[in-house]
Design a protein around this motif. Structure first.
Motif, mmCIF file in Angstrom:
data_model
loop_
_atom_site.group_PDB
_atom_site.id
_atom_site.type_symbol
_atom_site.label_atom_id
_atom_site.label_comp_id
_atom_site.label_asym_id
_atom_site.label_seq_id
_atom_site.Cartn_x
_atom_site.Cartn_y
_atom_site.Cartn_z
ATOM 1 N N LEU A 17 22.260 48.905 47.399
ATOM 2 C CA LEU A 17 22.955 48.600 48.375
ATOM 3 C C LEU A 17 22.209 48.219 49.700
ATOM 4 O O LEU A 17 22.476 47.504 50.460
ATOM 5 C CB LEU A 17 24.270 49.600 48.359
ATOM 6 N N MET B 284 27.171 39.213 49.814
ATOM 7 C CA MET B 284 26.696 40.172 48.839
ATOM 8 C C MET B 284 26.573 39.891 47.200
ATOM 9 O O MET B 284 27.288 38.934 46.839
ATOM 10 C CB MET B 284 27.622 41.630 48.574
ATOM 11 N N PHE C 240 40.697 40.180 46.204
ATOM 12 C CA PHE C 240 41.604 41.371 46.780
ATOM 13 C C PHE C 240 43.009 41.230 46.760
ATOM 14 O O PHE C 240 43.709 42.092 46.912
ATOM 15 C CB PHE C 240 40.983 41.182 48.467
ATOM 16 N N ARG D 67 43.960 43.101 44.214
ATOM 17 C CA ARG D 67 43.674 44.563 44.315
ATOM 18 C C ARG D 67 44.709 45.173 45.265
ATOM 19 O O ARG D 67 44.976 46.481 45.238
ATOM 20 C CB ARG D 67 42.240 44.919 45.375
ATOM 21 N N TYR E 224 48.810 48.365 45.213
ATOM 22 C CA TYR E 224 49.883 49.292 45.736
ATOM 23 C C TYR E 224 51.270 49.316 45.049
ATOM 24 O O TYR E 224 51.929 50.512 45.199
ATOM 25 C CB TYR E 224 50.303 48.540 46.803
ATOM 26 N N LEU F 40 47.685 54.619 47.095
ATOM 27 C CA LEU F 40 46.175 54.479 47.474
ATOM 28 C C LEU F 40 45.477 55.375 46.032
ATOM 29 O O LEU F 40 44.190 55.171 46.294
ATOM 30 C CB LEU F 40 46.221 55.234 48.665
ATOM 31 N N ASN G 188 42.448 53.812 44.369
ATOM 32 C CA ASN G 188 41.211 53.683 45.085
ATOM 33 C C ASN G 188 40.206 54.571 44.744
ATOM 34 O O ASN G 188 38.975 54.452 45.005
ATOM 35 C CB ASN G 188 41.521 53.889 46.586
ATOM 36 N N ARG H 43 36.665 53.807 43.075
ATOM 37 C CA ARG H 43 36.560 52.375 42.753
ATOM 38 C C ARG H 43 35.500 51.840 43.981
ATOM 39 O O ARG H 43 36.137 51.988 45.134
ATOM 40 C CB ARG H 43 38.101 52.005 42.967
ATOM 41 N N LEU H 44 34.410 51.747 43.344
ATOM 42 C CA LEU H 44 33.284 51.119 44.415
ATOM 43 C C LEU H 44 32.973 49.775 44.455
ATOM 44 O O LEU H 44 31.826 49.384 44.944
ATOM 45 C CB LEU H 44 32.180 52.292 44.269
ATOM 46 N N GLY H 45 33.588 48.909 43.514
ATOM 47 C CA GLY H 45 33.130 47.535 43.485
ATOM 48 C C GLY H 45 33.757 46.945 44.632
ATOM 49 O O GLY H 45 35.136 47.280 44.902
ATOM 50 N N PRO I 99 35.928 43.973 45.616
ATOM 51 C CA PRO I 99 36.641 42.943 45.290
ATOM 52 C C PRO I 99 36.235 41.561 45.667
ATOM 53 O O PRO I 99 35.747 41.283 46.812
ATOM 54 C CB PRO I 99 38.287 43.163 45.802
ATOM 55 N N PRO J 220 41.404 43.589 56.254
ATOM 56 C CA PRO J 220 40.286 44.581 56.354
ATOM 57 C C PRO J 220 39.003 44.537 56.994
ATOM 58 O O PRO J 220 38.536 43.500 56.835
ATOM 59 C CB PRO J 220 39.955 44.817 54.766
ATOM 60 N N LEU K 12 35.266 45.885 57.815
ATOM 61 C CA LEU K 12 34.374 46.607 57.170
ATOM 62 C C LEU K 12 33.153 46.855 58.236
ATOM 63 O O LEU K 12 32.629 45.956 58.468
ATOM 64 C CB LEU K 12 33.762 45.988 55.969
ATOM 65 N N ILE L 171 35.936 51.650 56.640
ATOM 66 C CA ILE L 171 36.927 50.429 56.343
ATOM 67 C C ILE L 171 38.006 50.446 57.019
ATOM 68 O O ILE L 171 38.841 51.759 56.811
ATOM 69 C CB ILE L 171 37.136 50.087 54.926
ATOM 70 N N PRO M 22 41.724 48.961 57.497
ATOM 71 C CA PRO M 22 42.698 48.041 56.695
ATOM 72 C C PRO M 22 44.035 47.744 57.891
ATOM 73 O O PRO M 22 44.954 48.254 57.661
ATOM 74 C CB PRO M 22 43.319 48.738 55.304
ATOM 75 N N ASN N 69 48.014 51.879 57.269
ATOM 76 C CA ASN N 69 46.933 52.296 56.536
ATOM 77 C C ASN N 69 46.057 53.197 57.096
ATOM 78 O O ASN N 69 45.822 52.918 58.344
ATOM 79 C CB ASN N 69 46.385 50.880 55.770
#
Ligand code: CLR
Length: 462
Positions: free
Chosen positions: A27, A44, A54, A57, A61, A92, A95, A98-100, A102, A149, A151, A160, A162, A181
């Motif tokens: 990364l 990316m 997203f 994703r 919720y 939440l 999350n 969860r590091l991928g 979206p 969002p 970043l 991040i 949101p 959020n």
């Protein structure tokens, strides 16, 4: 039995293929030139994505939507607030780990989901800046909001924000609840194992009664025993503490009365002192939601006004470098007279090989023949790049992603050049002010579930 027309599995509990490793690609090698920048413009490699848009994703919720039904079933306003706050925390839970990344939704992309407890429609309503709007309803509640969002890369971590508000309406009680959020931070971009935390103060406001749940998502940057912890109070319109709430956003959320909490603190004071010395930078006893108390002090007593969360653009406090802070086990999260409002479902056994998806997430891109024949042609499930990644074809996914983004650029150019000069407008949502917060929001205009997609000549975005 529902059978997915794409992978052939019925009501799937896993994905068609396991996650492919990004190999040597780090990364840091991609992000090092972006320090201090907004990440929405950095491309990316698809290998860092998870096979969800997203919009899908955001739909996560809703995993514990039964909590909103439970809220609407309570006769007492404090009990309703307890469940709405538990829902806000539960939203939440997915999350964790969860590091991928979206996929960014295409402009006009939609995602629908119908489940026994609710149905939801989401739409990407703006591309620059990226804004996603959603509207869920059921017999007992309406839940809607929009998220933008942001970043930002700070070197060692990605922060991040949101931005946006979410609203719950309980028609039976003519009540509206809103909250902001909290921020999210991904640590160890340069070295170590990536880990994610959510931190900041969340304020759930009942706009009819003035009750608030003020919850602090603690940062593990200060003390690793705070990892994942959420603590706070429900107060009435006169700032009187009515309930103490606590737990971990990754695991569970409980409620007790403020007296039981005070007694518990006193009885265990010695324990907190010694524990605090080891790692805590402050001398105040652990297990007090300091930010919540500060927030309470700054609140004006009735007539109350919903305060809007303040921005913090100074960057996060980085914890000591290296590993993921270990959460304690010695530290009790069981205060007498507590009731558990929410507990996270166990992740599927194979979750670690599948982007750390929850069971709910595994099924989001599933599509049976019936759904395919009736859903809108702009639905995320029809995105070929996401589908390819789900099947483990990273190169195919990258090629499709490029094609779609190119197509989107061409469409935008053509629109600009056309004589009608009409700006693009979302089909299902319109920009408006949220009646409860006065903030800018996107409100559902109705019509999706009538499913007249043919007559409406919905655009071909894929
Ligand atoms: C967190 C909960 C909020 C809504 C929200 C918005 C953006 C999401 C974030 C959540 C979770 C983390 C997230 C982020 C967008 C990108 C980021 C998915 C769902 C991932 C982890 C970024 C990975 C790549 C970086 C390390 C570069 O209410």
């Amino acid at each position: 039995l529902r059978e997915c027309v794409v992978c052939g599995v019925c009501c799937r509990t896993t994905l068609p293929a396991a996650q492919v490793s990004t190999g040597d690609l780090s990364l840091w090698s991609i992000l090092k030139n972006a320090i201090g920048k907004e990440l929405s413009k950095i491309t990316m490699p698809v290998g860092f994505n998870e096979p969800l848009s997203f919009l899908q994703r955001m739909t996560e919720y809703m995993e514990y939507a039964h909590l909103l039904r439970l809220a609407s079933e309570q006769d007492d306003a404090v009990a309703r607030m307890q469940y709405v706050a538990a829902f806000a925390v539960s939203a939440l839970g997915s999350n964790w780990q969860r590091l991928g990344k979206p996929f960014n939704p295409l402009l006009g992309e939609t995602f629908e989901l119908e489940r026994p407890e609710f149905r939801i429609i989401c739409e990407q309503v703006s591309h620059h800046p990226p804004v996603s709007a959603f509207h869920a309803d059921s017999d007992n509640f309406v839940f809607h909001g929009s998220i933008h969002p942001k970043l930002k890369f700070w070197g060692k971590s990605v922060e991040i924000q949101p931005k946006g508000t979410v609203t719950v309406e309980l028609p039976k009680w003519k009540e509206a609840y809103t909250w902001n959020n909290v921020n999210c931070c991904v640590h160890n971009i340069i070295v170590g194992k990536l880990w994610i935390e959510q931190h900041g103060t969340m304020e759930v406001v009942n706009h009819s009664t003035g009750h608030r749940a003020i919850l602090e998502f603690k940062s593990a940057s200060w003390s690793s025993k705070d990892l994942h912890r959420v603590e706070g109070f429900i107060v009435d319109k006169d700032k009187k503490k009515i309930k103490f709430m606590y737990g971990k956003w990754t695991e569970l959320f409980r409620v007790t009365d403020p007296q039981s909490y005070e007694d518990y603190l006193k009885e265990n004071a010695h324990k907190f002192k010694s524990e605090g010395k080891k790692s805590d930078k402050s001398d105040s006893p652990a297990h007090t939601p300091k930010k919540v108390l500060a927030k309470l002090n700054s609140l004006k007593v009735s007539p109350f006004k919903a305060s809007v969360s303040t921005d913090n653009d100074d960057g996060p406090d980085d914890p000591p470098e290296g590993d993921i802070p270990a959460s304690d086990s010695t530290f009790s999260i069981d205060i007498p007279n507590s009731v558990t409002l929410w507990e996270a479902d166990q992740r599927p056994e194979n979750s670690a090989d599948y982007y750390n998806f929850t069971g709910f997430a595994m099924a989001l891109n599933e599509m049976d023949a019936e759904l395919r024949s009736k859903m809108c042609p702009t639905d995320s499930r029809l995105r070929p790049d996401i589908r390819k990644l789900e099947e483990g074809d990273v190169d195919g996914a990258a090629a499709e992603k490029n094609r779609l983004e190119e197509k989107q650029r061409e469409t935008r150019k053509a629109r600009k050049a056309s004589s009608s000069k009409k700006d693009w407008k979302p089909r299902w949502f319109a920009q408006d002010t949220n009646p409860h917060t006065g903030q800018e929001d996107w409100l559902y205009q109705g019509g999706y579930w009538e499913r007249n997609f043919k007559e409406l000549e919905v655009e071909d975005i894929f």
